[in-house]
Enzyme design. Structure first.
Site, PDB file in Angstrom:
ATOM      1  N   LEU B  64       0.866  -1.178   0.000  1.00  0.00           N
ATOM      2  CA  LEU B  64       0.000   0.000   0.000  1.00  0.00           C
ATOM      3  C   LEU B  64       0.909   1.236   0.000  1.00  0.00           C
ATOM      4  CD1 LEU B  64      -3.208   0.517   0.638  1.00  0.00           C
ATOM      5  CD2 LEU B  64      -2.366   1.079   2.906  1.00  0.00           C
ATOM      6  N   PRO B  65       1.509   1.556  -1.171  1.00  0.00           N
ATOM      7  CA  PRO B  65       2.422   2.704  -1.190  1.00  0.00           C
ATOM      8  C   PRO B  65       1.667   3.992  -0.852  1.00  0.00           C
ATOM      9  CG  PRO B  65       2.613   1.387  -3.213  1.00  0.00           C
ATOM     10  CD  PRO B  65       1.391   0.924  -2.488  1.00  0.00           C
ATOM     11  N   HIS B  66       2.198   4.737   0.105  1.00  0.00           N
ATOM     12  CA  HIS B  66       1.595   6.029   0.469  1.00  0.00           C
ATOM     13  C   HIS B  66       2.599   6.829   1.270  1.00  0.00           C
ATOM     14  CE1 HIS B  66       0.906   3.528   3.995  1.00  0.00           C
ATOM     15  NE2 HIS B  66       0.728   4.614   4.721  1.00  0.00           N
ATOM     16  N   ALA B  67       2.367   8.131   1.368  1.00  0.00           N
ATOM     17  CA  ALA B  67       3.241   9.028   2.116  1.00  0.00           C
ATOM     18  C   ALA B  67       2.352  10.003   2.888  1.00  0.00           C
ATOM     19  CB  ALA B  67       4.164   9.772   1.151  1.00  0.00           C
TER      20      ALA B  67
END
Lengths: 95, 150
Positions: B64-67
């Site tokens: 779950l790529p996120h920043a």
């Protein structure tokens, strides 16, 4: 009633999903735990009993030498893992 | 609603990636194209993963790529990417990653309901099997919509 903080780096994604899943488990099992949610910045000022986070974040928190118990969850979809690890924390508290 | 966070053209199937960084970049493309995120946001996702490990690999085979929002999330949104070959992210128990759900969120509350729906999807074997075998993003999108209605 115990107070737990669910923390992740961004505070917008994985920890929110972990919070949703953990709340489901707490409700189903009637665990005496209240959940708060925040980014990692809030960890040092948290006054509750327990930190719940993802496994690799746990390693980072432990390296900072926090005095509180930390539960690390490796899969946010695995209710059984969440349940087992919280149960172990509760058993320890009873001593 | 999850189906409002995801659009049909943000569902990419049968994508090739040479490594985890390539996988993240490719999963970000639909959100970059539709101006939901900045280039800086994508770079932050990769930087954070390099600095601190693969915390975005949240379940078996799933990243779950996120920043953080202030890294360049312009609108709350999500893309779904299925790799034709799973890649290693360096996670101790959830590797290799086949499915990427790239997330942008402008705050930590407005997309809560959608995330709750996503948690259910990630736990749905039928959905994951559909991602593996489907050739049509429309079919995947419809599954998400139908699940919301049920």
């Amino acid at each position: 009633m115990y107070k737990a903080l669910i923390a992740c780096r961004a505070g917008v994604g994985s920890s929110l999903m972990l919070k949703i899943k953990t709340e489901q488990v707490i409700k189903e099992e009637s665990f005496p735990i209240e959940i708060e949610h925040a980014s990692l910045d809030a960890v040092s000022s948290f006054s509750g009993d327990l930190l719940i986070t993802l496994t690799d974040v746990k390693a980072e928190l432990e390296s900072k030498g926090l005095a509180k118990p930390i539960i690390g969850i490796s899969s946010i979809t695995n209710k059984e893992e969440i349940k087992t690890k919280i149960q172990a924390f509760l058993d320890e508290q009873k001593g | 609603m999850l189906s409002q966070l995801i659009s049909q053209d943000a569902i990419q199937l049968d994508i090739e990636a040479v490594n985890w960084i390539d996988a993240i970049r490719k999963s970000a493309v639909p959100l970059l194209k539709s101006n939901k995120i900045t280039n800086h946001y994508v770079e932050r996702v990769i930087e954070i993963a390099k600095e601190t490990g693969p915390y975005i690999v949240v379940a078996k085979k799933i990243a779950l790529p996120h920043a953080p929002s202030d890294a360049g999330a312009l609108e709350s949104s999500m893309s779904i990417t299925v790799l034709n070959q799973a890649v290693e992210f360096g996670h101790e128990s959830n590797d290799p990653v086949k499915y990427l759900f790239f997330l942008s969120a402008t705050d930590s509350t407005s997309h809560l309901e959608a995330l709750a729906a996503l948690v259910e999807l990630l736990d749905d074997e039928v959905f994951l099997r559909l991602l593996d075998k489907s050739k049509s993003s429309e079919e995947v999108y419809r599954y998400i919509q139908n699940k919301e209605r049920s």
